[in-house]
Design a protein around this motif. Structure first.
Motif, short mmCIF file in Angstrom:
data_model
loop_
_atom_site.label_atom_id
_atom_site.label_comp_id
_atom_site.label_asym_id
_atom_site.label_seq_id
_atom_site.Cartn_x
_atom_site.Cartn_y
_atom_site.Cartn_z
N GLU A 1 0.73 -1.22 0.05
CA GLU A 1 0.02 -0.06 -0.05
C GLU A 1 0.93 1.14 0.09
N VAL A 2 0.39 2.13 -0.95
CA VAL A 2 1.28 3.45 -1.05
C VAL A 2 0.47 4.75 -0.75
N SER A 3 0.80 5.36 0.08
CA SER A 3 -0.09 6.46 0.38
C SER A 3 0.71 7.70 -0.38
N LEU A 4 -0.33 8.31 -1.18
CA LEU A 4 0.08 9.47 -2.12
C LEU A 4 -0.16 10.93 -1.38
N SER A 5 0.43 12.06 -1.68
CA SER A 5 -0.09 13.26 -1.07
C SER A 5 -1.28 13.69 -1.88
N LEU A 6 -1.82 14.79 -1.51
CA LEU A 6 -2.98 15.40 -2.06
C LEU A 6 -2.72 15.55 -3.57
N GLU A 7 -1.42 16.35 -3.76
CA GLU A 7 -1.14 16.54 -5.17
C GLU A 7 -0.84 15.36 -6.09
N VAL B 1 -10.92 16.43 -5.81
CA VAL B 1 -9.99 15.50 -4.90
C VAL B 1 -9.76 16.31 -3.78
N THR B 2 -10.16 16.18 -2.61
CA THR B 2 -10.08 16.85 -1.36
C THR B 2 -9.02 16.18 -0.37
N GLN B 3 -9.01 14.85 -0.68
CA GLN B 3 -8.10 14.07 0.35
C GLN B 3 -7.15 13.10 -0.19
N PRO B 4 -6.04 12.74 0.26
CA PRO B 4 -4.99 12.11 -0.55
C PRO B 4 -5.63 10.49 -0.53
N ILE B 5 -4.92 9.73 -1.29
CA ILE B 5 -5.51 8.50 -1.51
C ILE B 5 -4.60 7.39 -1.26
N ASP B 6 -4.77 6.07 -1.11
CA ASP B 6 -3.73 5.07 -1.19
C ASP B 6 -4.01 4.19 -2.33
N ILE B 7 -2.79 3.85 -2.90
CA ILE B 7 -2.76 2.97 -4.14
C ILE B 7 -2.05 1.57 -3.76
N TYR B 8 -2.16 0.76 -4.64
CA TYR B 8 -1.71 -0.67 -4.36
C TYR B 8 -0.94 -0.95 -5.42
#
Length: 153
Positions: free
Chosen positions: A107-113, A135-142
């Motif tokens: 799991e990789v947490s991305l910044s908001l940008e 998009v107002t919140q950062p997301i996680d990708i896999y």
């Protein structure tokens, strides 16, 4: 006649070489396949666990061959395959080939940008409109960090 047979032998040898899968790392576990869509439906359940996927390579890093994407069994889904630079070098010719990949899901947490950039790129690839301001919140990708990859011809 002898030159003809020699040429035919060389041609068949080259064809046999081209049919050999490209392998990287410590091998793949072809008996433990999991659908990409199954992993992406509940990714947190697979984080840190070893999985094996199979799918068509849709893209490869053009600079160092350090990542590739593998198409899911579901439309508009891909799984990102990432290795440290130089650990495995995936060839550009892998695009369009089927691959089997064994590794651990991360799991990789991305910044908001970066979240905005990522989601904009996803929308673009699907031909959908996208409002970056939504998009107002950062997301996680896999992503899958492979221990073994086999690219089939």
């Amino acid at each position: 006649m002898g030159k003809y047979l020699l040429g035919l032998l060389l041609l068949s040898s080259c064809a046999a070489l081209n049919a050999t899968p490209l392998t990287f790392g410590s091998g793949v576990d072809e008996q433990a396949l999991t659908q990409v869509s199954t992993i992406l439906a509940t990714p947190k359940a697979y984080v840190g666990k070893q999985v094996t996927i199979r799918g068509v390579v849709t893209n490869v890093c053009e600079k160092r061959g350090c990542w590739m994407t593998v198409k899911s069994d579901q439309q508009f889904q891909e799984l990102y395959i990432k290795v440290p630079d130089g650990e495995m070098v995936f060839p550009l010719s892998a695009r369009g080939s089927e691959a089997i990949v064994t590794g651990k899901l991360a799991e990789v947490s991305l910044s908001l940008e970066k979240s905005r950039d990522y989601l904009a790129e996803q929308a673009k690839s699907q031909g959908k409109a996208f409002d970056v301001a939504s998009v107002t919140q950062p997301i996680d990708i896999y992503q899958l960090r492979p221990s073994g990859v086999k690219i089939l011809d």
